[in-house]
Design an enzyme around this catalytic site. Structure first.
Site, PDB file in Angstrom:
ATOM      1  N   LYS A 199       0.861  -1.187   0.000  1.00 17.46           N
ATOM      2  CA  LYS A 199       0.000   0.000   0.000  1.00 17.46           C
ATOM      3  C   LYS A 199       0.890   1.227   0.000  1.00 17.46           C
ATOM      4  CE  LYS A 199      -3.474   2.402   2.725  1.00 17.46           C
ATOM      5  NZ  LYS A 199      -4.359   2.367   3.908  1.00 17.46           N
ATOM      6  N   LYS A 252      -2.110  -1.350  -3.977  1.00 20.85           N
ATOM      7  CA  LYS A 252      -3.011  -0.205  -3.852  1.00 20.85           C
ATOM      8  C   LYS A 252      -2.210   1.076  -3.884  1.00 20.85           C
ATOM      9  CE  LYS A 252      -5.876   2.045  -0.516  1.00 20.85           C
ATOM     10  NZ  LYS A 252      -6.295   2.132   0.838  1.00 20.85           N
TER      11      LYS A 252
HETATM   12  C1  PBG Z   1      -6.877   3.717   5.628  1.00 18.90           C
HETATM   13  C2  PBG Z   1      -7.283   3.462   4.237  1.00 18.90           C
HETATM   14  C3  PBG Z   1      -7.174   4.373   3.190  1.00 18.90           C
HETATM   15  C4  PBG Z   1      -7.745   3.764   2.074  1.00 18.90           C
HETATM   16  C5  PBG Z   1      -8.159   2.501   2.456  1.00 18.90           C
HETATM   17  N1  PBG Z   1      -7.855   2.321   3.796  1.00 18.90           N
HETATM   18  C6  PBG Z   1      -6.677   5.744   3.161  1.00 18.90           C
HETATM   19  C7  PBG Z   1      -5.376   6.082   3.736  1.00 18.90           C
HETATM   20  O1  PBG Z   1      -4.478   5.248   3.871  1.00 18.90           O
HETATM   21  O2  PBG Z   1      -5.245   7.250   4.059  1.00 18.90           O
HETATM   22  C8  PBG Z   1      -7.866   4.409   0.732  1.00 18.90           C
HETATM   23  C9  PBG Z   1      -8.983   3.950  -0.136  1.00 18.90           C
HETATM   24  C10 PBG Z   1      -9.313   4.854  -1.261  1.00 18.90           C
HETATM   25  O3  PBG Z   1      -8.709   5.921  -1.471  1.00 18.90           O
HETATM   26  O4  PBG Z   1     -10.246   4.488  -1.997  1.00 18.90           O
HETATM   27  N2  PBG Z   1      -6.231   2.695   6.271  1.00 18.90           N
HETATM   28 ZN    ZN Z   2      -5.583   3.539   8.347  1.00 17.88          ZN
END
Ligand code: PBG
Ligand code: ZN
Length: 328
Positions: A199, A252
């Site tokens: 991520k 992601k």
């Molecule tokens: C938080 C989380 C995020 C997303 C999924 N889980 C945002 C972040 O890390 O700030 C993003 C999902 C999206 O943008 O569609 N753990």
């Molecule tokens: Zn988070």
């Protein structure tokens, strides 16, 4: 020049009926997972400004919202919880509450649609007062090992509610192992674990943070999410989660990371998901609204790309609009 004009590529493209002989199919509805935002209370269906077509729903309205997509045959849903501002604290205690919005939503969905695969996001940022994905140490860093306990408790509460799959997204070291052993310890050996294994610290999460009201108050997430400028480390992140016992890996965001999807696809036999994030969703809508592109065509093209790169499943807000976008 040898080969020209004897080789005429256009022969293979001369009609729709010939082209479609060779075109790979777009992924069917069963490959799509719909991320949904679940708020506390009842009767709620609040439009999310930055994500047209997506809503904050209370557990009771959620069932009605997903009905059409379940009928369309989507592969599952992924639930994100919201809580009230006054319930947030330094360590996100509320995330594991058995009567929280996600836990309730899981129960009603599994009752209403027993066949639907219900996945839950496991993180703390929507439950911490400071908006980070774990508790903070005295010096203001995110406390990795402190987060693990709370993440494991949260995953367990989702499994107890009946979730088929828990999906940790906090990017804490050891979170997969911590959650797997907590689940196994309580007899949830069949609960799947999908890790947000690679991520990235991305600028494409803006609309989501609006939806979830989960932007960090101070600082950013670069101390725990992956740098997009370090490809080797990005690959290691996923391989490590395979070793820790993840059932499904994930990259992601998706569209700016097709190379990473392909690379990880080639280095593991685990199923691989990609997460087509909020910024990727909203930017296509914004472009289409200005008349700069055709929404259906842009979305289909992007989905073909995620598929070609090697994604087995696609987590996408378009799942909720499957028939609109993917049927002619
Ligand atoms: C938080 C989380 C995020 C997303 C999924 N889980 C945002 C972040 O890390 O700030 C993003 C999902 C999206 O943008 O569609 N753990
Ligand atoms: Zn988070």
């Amino acid at each position: 020049m040898k080969g020209y004009p004897d080789i005429r590529m256009r022969r293979l493209r001369q009609s729709r009926s010939i082209r479609r002989l060779f075109d790979a199919p777009l992924p069917g509805p069963e490959k799509f997972i719909w991320p949904l935002f679940v708020a506390e209370g009842s009767g709620k269906r609040e439009a999310i400004d930055a994500m047209p077509g997506q809503y904050r729903l209370s557990p009771d309205t959620l069932c009605r919202e997903v009905e059409a997509s379940v009928k369309a045959g989507i592969g599952g849903v992924l639930l994100f919880g919201l809580t009230e501002e006054e319930k947030k604290d330094g360590s996100g205690t509320e995330a594991c509450c058995s009567t929280g919005s996600v836990q309730q939503a899981v129960r009603v969905l599994k009752k209403e649609f027993p066949e639907l695969t219900v996945m839950t996001d496991v993180c703390l940022c929507a439950y911490t007062s400071h908006g980070h994905c774990g508790p903070l140490t005295g010096s203001g860093d995110v406390d990795n090992d402190g987060a693990l306990e709370q993440l494991a408790r949260t995953a367990l509460s989702h499994a107890e509610a009946g979730a088929d799959c828990v999906a940790p997204s906090a990017m804490m070291d050891g979170q997969v192992q911590a959650i797997r052993s907590a689940l196994d310890g309580e007899g949830f050996k069949d609960t799947l674990l999908m890790s947000y294994s690679t991520k990235f610290a991305s600028s494409m999460y803006g609309p989501f943070r609006d939806a979830e009201q989960s932007a960090p108050g101070k600082g950013d997430r670069q101390g725990y999410q992956q740098s997009y400028r370090d490809k080797r480390q990005a690959v290691r992140e996923s391989l490590l989660d395979e070793n820790e016992g993840a059932d499904i890996l994930m990259v992601k965001p998706a569209l700016m990371y097709l190379d990473i999807i392909k690379e990880i696809r080639e280095r593991t036999e685990l199923p691989l998901a990609c997460y087509n994030v909020s910024g990727e969703y909203s930017m296509m809508i914004a472009s289409a609204e200005r008349g700069w592109g055709d929404l259906k065509a842009m979305v289909r093209e992007s989905v073909a790309a995620m598929d070609r790169a090697g994604s087995d499943i696609i987590i996408s807000y378009w799942a909720g609009r499957y028939n609109e976008i993917f049927t002619d």
